[in-house]
Motif scaffolding. Structure first.
Motif, short mmCIF file in Angstrom:
data_model
loop_
_atom_site.label_atom_id
_atom_site.label_comp_id
_atom_site.label_asym_id
_atom_site.label_seq_id
_atom_site.Cartn_x
_atom_site.Cartn_y
_atom_site.Cartn_z
N ILE A 187 -14.16 25.23 36.88
CA ILE A 187 -13.77 26.37 36.66
C ILE A 187 -12.73 26.58 35.37
N GLU A 188 -12.80 28.09 34.79
CA GLU A 188 -12.78 28.30 33.86
C GLU A 188 -11.14 28.75 34.24
N ASN A 196 -6.28 34.16 39.91
CA ASN A 196 -6.81 33.92 38.45
C ASN A 196 -8.03 33.04 38.67
N VAL A 197 -8.13 31.91 40.36
CA VAL A 197 -9.53 31.17 40.16
C VAL A 197 -10.22 32.34 41.16
N LEU A 198 -9.93 33.21 40.95
CA LEU A 198 -11.36 33.66 42.17
C LEU A 198 -11.51 35.00 40.90
N SER A 199 -10.11 35.52 40.20
CA SER A 199 -11.00 36.57 39.16
C SER A 199 -12.14 35.66 37.96
N ALA A 200 -11.49 34.33 37.42
CA ALA A 200 -12.92 33.77 36.85
C ALA A 200 -14.18 33.21 37.70
N LEU A 201 -14.24 33.35 39.10
CA LEU A 201 -15.79 32.76 39.85
C LEU A 201 -16.53 34.69 38.97
N SER A 202 -15.21 35.57 40.02
CA SER A 202 -16.02 36.65 39.62
C SER A 202 -17.07 37.28 38.63
N GLN A 203 -16.05 36.72 37.25
CA GLN A 203 -16.71 37.17 36.18
C GLN A 203 -17.36 35.79 35.08
N ASN A 204 -17.88 34.75 36.45
CA ASN A 204 -19.01 33.77 35.89
C ASN A 204 -18.64 32.75 35.23
N PHE A 206 -17.45 29.71 35.09
CA PHE A 206 -17.39 28.35 35.85
C PHE A 206 -19.29 28.36 34.80
N VAL A 207 -18.93 26.70 35.56
CA VAL A 207 -20.25 26.06 35.36
C VAL A 207 -20.33 25.38 37.13
N ASN A 208 -21.34 24.38 37.28
CA ASN A 208 -22.02 24.02 38.14
C ASN A 208 -22.31 23.07 37.90
#
Length: 226
Positions: A187-188, A196-204, A206-208
């Motif tokens: 996660i970026e 901030n972490v959950l916001s980054a997830l919502s906005q994609n 991150f990379v799997n």
């Protein structure tokens, strides 16, 4: 910066499954630190098992521990459905139905709801029909660890994620420490802050990181999906 995150984890403290899990929360955090994980989500079945001392121990080791739960939610057809809720409190245990969850989300705007292993027909997975029916509830959809090169139910899930513009996030649905470093998200996030972490997830943002398993790897652990 990109940080390693495992967002669907079970430990020995799990009230329902703990007797089958051979590591506790402190052993999990110790192992995660060695593997350079920075974010973990504790998602016990049916019970909110997060404790402030767990969070403090994680923080001491440079890890953000997100409180969560894996609920069993009943749909109108009386089907049982697993749902992962992050950044919730103990009152989440009262949720029994999808209308309950809708009301809870309306009054708890900071939670983050993931649809776990929705295309599996063992146990209490959502199934694709309920995933689409209740898609407005979900902030993300799980890319399940349970797949091989030739058998991959995540493909159909990915199509739904794309159709409804939902992030598809890899998790390990962890029950064995040996698999902690196999399926996770990078996660970026500028800092280890839940919002901030959950916001980054919502906005994609991150990379799997995930790879196909062998049948030898999958079969002993198929109970993880029950």
């Amino acid at each position: 910066m990109k940080v390693k995150a495992s967002l669907h984890i079970h430990t020995a403290e799990d009230v329902l499954e703990g007797r089958h899990i051979f590591y506790n929360i402190y052993q999990l955090i110790d192992a995660a630190k060695k593997l350079d994980f920075k974010i973990l989500a504790l998602t016990g079945h049916e019970h909110f098992i997060y404790r402030s001392e767990y969070g403090a121990y994680a923080k001491k080791n440079g890890i953000l521990l997100i409180p969560g739960i894996e609920l069993t939610v009943i749909s109108k057809s009386h089907k049982k459905n697993h749902v992962v809720v992050l950044n919730c409190g103990p009152d989440i245990e009262s949720i029994k139905t999808f209308p309950d969850l809708e009301n809870y989300k309306r009054n708890h705007l900071d939670i983050f709801i993931i649809a776990p292993h929705p295309n599996f027909h063992l146990g209490v997975s959502l199934g694709l029909k309920n995933l689409e029916k209740y898609i407005e509830l979900f902030d993300a959809i799980e890319h399940s660890w349970f797949y091989t090169k030739w058998f991959n139910l995540n493909i159909a899930v990915a199509k739904i994620a794309q159709k409804y513009h939902r992030p598809l996030v890899a998790t390990s649905d962890l029950h064995q420490l040996a698999y902690l470093d196999r399926d996770y998200a990078l996660i970026e996030s500028a800092d280890l802050d839940i919002k901030n972490v959950l916001s980054a997830l919502s906005q994609n943002n991150f990379v799997n990181v995930t790879k196909a398993k062998t049948w030898r790897e999958l079969l002993p652990d198929s109970l993880n999906l029950l």
